[in-house]
Design a protein around this motif. Sequence first.
Motif, PDB file in Angstrom:
ATOM      1  N   THR A  48      -3.781 -11.257  12.430  1.00  0.00           N
ATOM      2  CA  THR A  48      -4.475 -10.133  12.429  1.00  0.00           C
ATOM      3  C   THR A  48      -5.595 -10.091  13.639  1.00  0.00           C
ATOM      4  N   VAL A  49      -5.869  -8.570  14.113  1.00  0.00           N
ATOM      5  CA  VAL A  49      -6.726  -8.401  15.028  1.00  0.00           C
ATOM      6  C   VAL A  49      -7.625  -7.392  14.888  1.00  0.00           C
ATOM      7  N   ALA A  50      -8.677  -7.310  15.610  1.00  0.00           N
ATOM      8  CA  ALA A  50      -9.642  -6.313  15.018  1.00  0.00           C
ATOM      9  C   ALA A  50      -9.080  -4.972  15.360  1.00  0.00           C
ATOM     10  N   HIS A  51      -9.880  -3.917  14.524  1.00  0.00           N
ATOM     11  CA  HIS A  51      -9.469  -2.451  14.550  1.00  0.00           C
ATOM     12  C   HIS A  51      -7.989  -2.014  14.310  1.00  0.00           C
ATOM     13  N   ARG A  52      -7.205  -2.866  13.971  1.00  0.00           N
ATOM     14  CA  ARG A  52      -5.917  -2.426  13.555  1.00  0.00           C
ATOM     15  C   ARG A  52      -5.836  -2.348  12.167  1.00  0.00           C
ATOM     16  N   PRO A  53      -5.238  -0.989  11.670  1.00  0.00           N
ATOM     17  CA  PRO A  53      -5.058  -0.826  10.253  1.00  0.00           C
ATOM     18  C   PRO A  53      -4.217  -1.820   9.500  1.00  0.00           C
ATOM     19  N   TYR A  54      -4.345  -2.160   8.568  1.00  0.00           N
ATOM     20  CA  TYR A  54      -3.487  -2.995   7.739  1.00  0.00           C
ATOM     21  C   TYR A  54      -3.180  -2.369   6.051  1.00  0.00           C
ATOM     22  N   SER A  55      -2.236  -1.697   6.039  1.00  0.00           N
ATOM     23  CA  SER A  55      -2.252  -0.981   4.781  1.00  0.00           C
ATOM     24  C   SER A  55      -1.274  -1.846   3.631  1.00  0.00           C
ATOM     25  N   LEU A  56      -1.932  -2.074   2.616  1.00  0.00           N
ATOM     26  CA  LEU A  56      -1.215  -2.615   1.387  1.00  0.00           C
ATOM     27  C   LEU A  56      -1.092  -1.728   0.416  1.00  0.00           C
ATOM     28  N   GLY A  57       0.119  -2.040  -0.410  1.00  0.00           N
ATOM     29  CA  GLY A  57       0.199  -1.104  -1.295  1.00  0.00           C
ATOM     30  C   GLY A  57       1.028  -1.831  -2.627  1.00  0.00           C
ATOM     31  N   GLY A  58       1.681  -1.153  -3.534  1.00  0.00           N
ATOM     32  CA  GLY A  58       2.802  -1.533  -4.519  1.00  0.00           C
ATOM     33  C   GLY A  58       1.750  -1.817  -5.843  1.00  0.00           C
ATOM     34  N   TRP A  59       0.448  -1.378  -6.028  1.00  0.00           N
ATOM     35  CA  TRP A  59       0.108  -1.971  -7.381  1.00  0.00           C
ATOM     36  C   TRP A  59       0.039  -0.739  -8.176  1.00  0.00           C
ATOM     37  N   ASP A  60       0.228  -1.186  -9.313  1.00  0.00           N
ATOM     38  CA  ASP A  60       0.443   0.286 -10.289  1.00  0.00           C
ATOM     39  C   ASP A  60      -0.836   0.590 -11.077  1.00  0.00           C
ATOM     40  N   MET A  61      -1.234   1.983 -10.984  1.00  0.00           N
ATOM     41  CA  MET A  61      -2.256   2.425 -12.016  1.00  0.00           C
ATOM     42  C   MET A  61      -1.752   3.065 -13.142  1.00  0.00           C
ATOM     43  N   CYS A  62      -2.158   3.067 -14.126  1.00  0.00           N
ATOM     44  CA  CYS A  62      -2.005   3.975 -15.310  1.00  0.00           C
ATOM     45  C   CYS A  62      -3.277   3.980 -16.122  1.00  0.00           C
ATOM     46  N   LEU A  63      -2.988   4.871 -17.407  1.00  0.00           N
ATOM     47  CA  LEU A  63      -4.075   5.188 -18.029  1.00  0.00           C
ATOM     48  C   LEU A  63      -4.036   4.138 -19.566  1.00  0.00           C
ATOM     49  N   ASP A  64      -5.083   4.034 -20.322  1.00  0.00           N
ATOM     50  CA  ASP A  64      -4.753   3.416 -21.516  1.00  0.00           C
ATOM     51  C   ASP A  64      -4.231   4.278 -22.722  1.00  0.00           C
ATOM     52  N   ARG A  65      -4.483   5.583 -22.383  1.00  0.00           N
ATOM     53  CA  ARG A  65      -4.017   6.499 -23.269  1.00  0.00           C
ATOM     54  C   ARG A  65      -3.777   7.866 -22.519  1.00  0.00           C
ATOM     55  N   PRO A  66      -3.273   8.913 -23.244  1.00  0.00           N
ATOM     56  CA  PRO A  66      -2.877  10.173 -22.588  1.00  0.00           C
ATOM     57  C   PRO A  66      -4.202  10.987 -21.696  1.00  0.00           C
ATOM     58  N   GLY A  67      -3.863  11.399 -20.829  1.00  0.00           N
ATOM     59  CA  GLY A  67      -5.251  12.075 -20.170  1.00  0.00           C
ATOM     60  C   GLY A  67      -5.261  12.067 -18.771  1.00  0.00           C
ATOM     61  N   SER A  68      -6.040  12.293 -17.978  1.00  0.00           N
ATOM     62  CA  SER A  68      -6.145  12.145 -16.682  1.00  0.00           C
ATOM     63  C   SER A  68      -7.385  11.899 -16.121  1.00  0.00           C
ATOM     64  N   VAL A  69      -7.489  10.895 -14.926  1.00  0.00           N
ATOM     65  CA  VAL A  69      -8.514  10.618 -14.382  1.00  0.00           C
ATOM     66  C   VAL A  69      -8.416  10.789 -12.845  1.00  0.00           C
ATOM     67  N   THR A  70      -9.543  10.933 -11.951  1.00  0.00           N
ATOM     68  CA  THR A  70      -9.552  10.867 -10.660  1.00  0.00           C
ATOM     69  C   THR A  70     -10.370   9.779  -9.987  1.00  0.00           C
ATOM     70  N   VAL A  71      -9.704   9.179  -9.089  1.00  0.00           N
ATOM     71  CA  VAL A  71     -10.314   8.169  -8.213  1.00  0.00           C
ATOM     72  C   VAL A  71     -11.268   8.780  -7.363  1.00  0.00           C
ATOM     73  N   THR A  72     -12.513   8.532  -7.220  1.00  0.00           N
ATOM     74  CA  THR A  72     -13.351   8.791  -6.505  1.00  0.00           C
ATOM     75  C   THR A  72     -13.855   7.946  -5.573  1.00  0.00           C
ATOM     76  N   GLY A  73     -13.802   6.578  -5.515  1.00  0.00           N
ATOM     77  CA  GLY A  73     -14.110   5.619  -4.475  1.00  0.00           C
ATOM     78  C   GLY A  73     -13.624   4.121  -4.708  1.00  0.00           C
ATOM     79  N   VAL A  74     -13.577   3.432  -3.636  1.00  0.00           N
ATOM     80  CA  VAL A  74     -12.971   2.120  -3.634  1.00  0.00           C
ATOM     81  C   VAL A  74     -13.865   1.356  -2.785  1.00  0.00           C
ATOM     82  N   GLU A  75     -14.450   0.212  -3.329  1.00  0.00           N
ATOM     83  CA  GLU A  75     -15.291  -0.619  -2.529  1.00  0.00           C
ATOM     84  C   GLU A  75     -15.002  -1.989  -2.661  1.00  0.00           C
TER      85      GLU A  75
END
Length: 191
Positions: A48-75
């Motif tokens: 890996t080199v500086a300033h190049r984007p490395y995008s990773l995905g493939g992780w599931d998100m779901c809810l423990d019961r019916p409804g809706s949530v909004t992701v507002t940040g990741v740190e």
Amino acid sequence: MRALARLILVMVVVLAMTPGCGAFGPRLVVNGGSGTDGPDAEVTLHDTVAHRPYSLGGWDMCLDRPGSVTVTGVELIKPYNDIVLQAFSSRPHRGAMLGMAEKPLTELGFPARSPAVAVACEESTLHTELALQYAKSGDADAGAEGVRITYTSAGRERTVDFNLRVLLCAPGDTERCREAYEELRTSINDD
């Protein structure tokens, strides 16, 4: 008069309890949930080199019961050296998941603003895919122990930690990168 007073008292109690109902909103579950028994996932990227984007995905998100949530940040949790989280996004899981790419998330079909997560885990196997865009600002090895996801559920802010260990290794330095990171983890955990 007493009947009116009782009615007013009941209305006041109901109104006072209404904000507390947010505690019953759904909780976000990420790839099996948060754990303390080691990483839920580990990714080592070579050369890996500086300033190049490395995008990773493939992780599931779901809810423990019916409804809706909004992701507002990741740190980042316990970042090491110059790793940065440039972006995060999500999309409904409808086919092949991202995996890894050296492009920004927006160029890979992810929206600039993540949609709400509205699928309960037990309702469907087609959940919401989480994607993260990493980079590093220097040429050295860099990494992080995980990410803390902030979201709103029923008007209340919550967090969930996803133990996703990411290592961005400098060119030709994969083995030393892993060893140095293990030494760092050991010294942090001993403190």
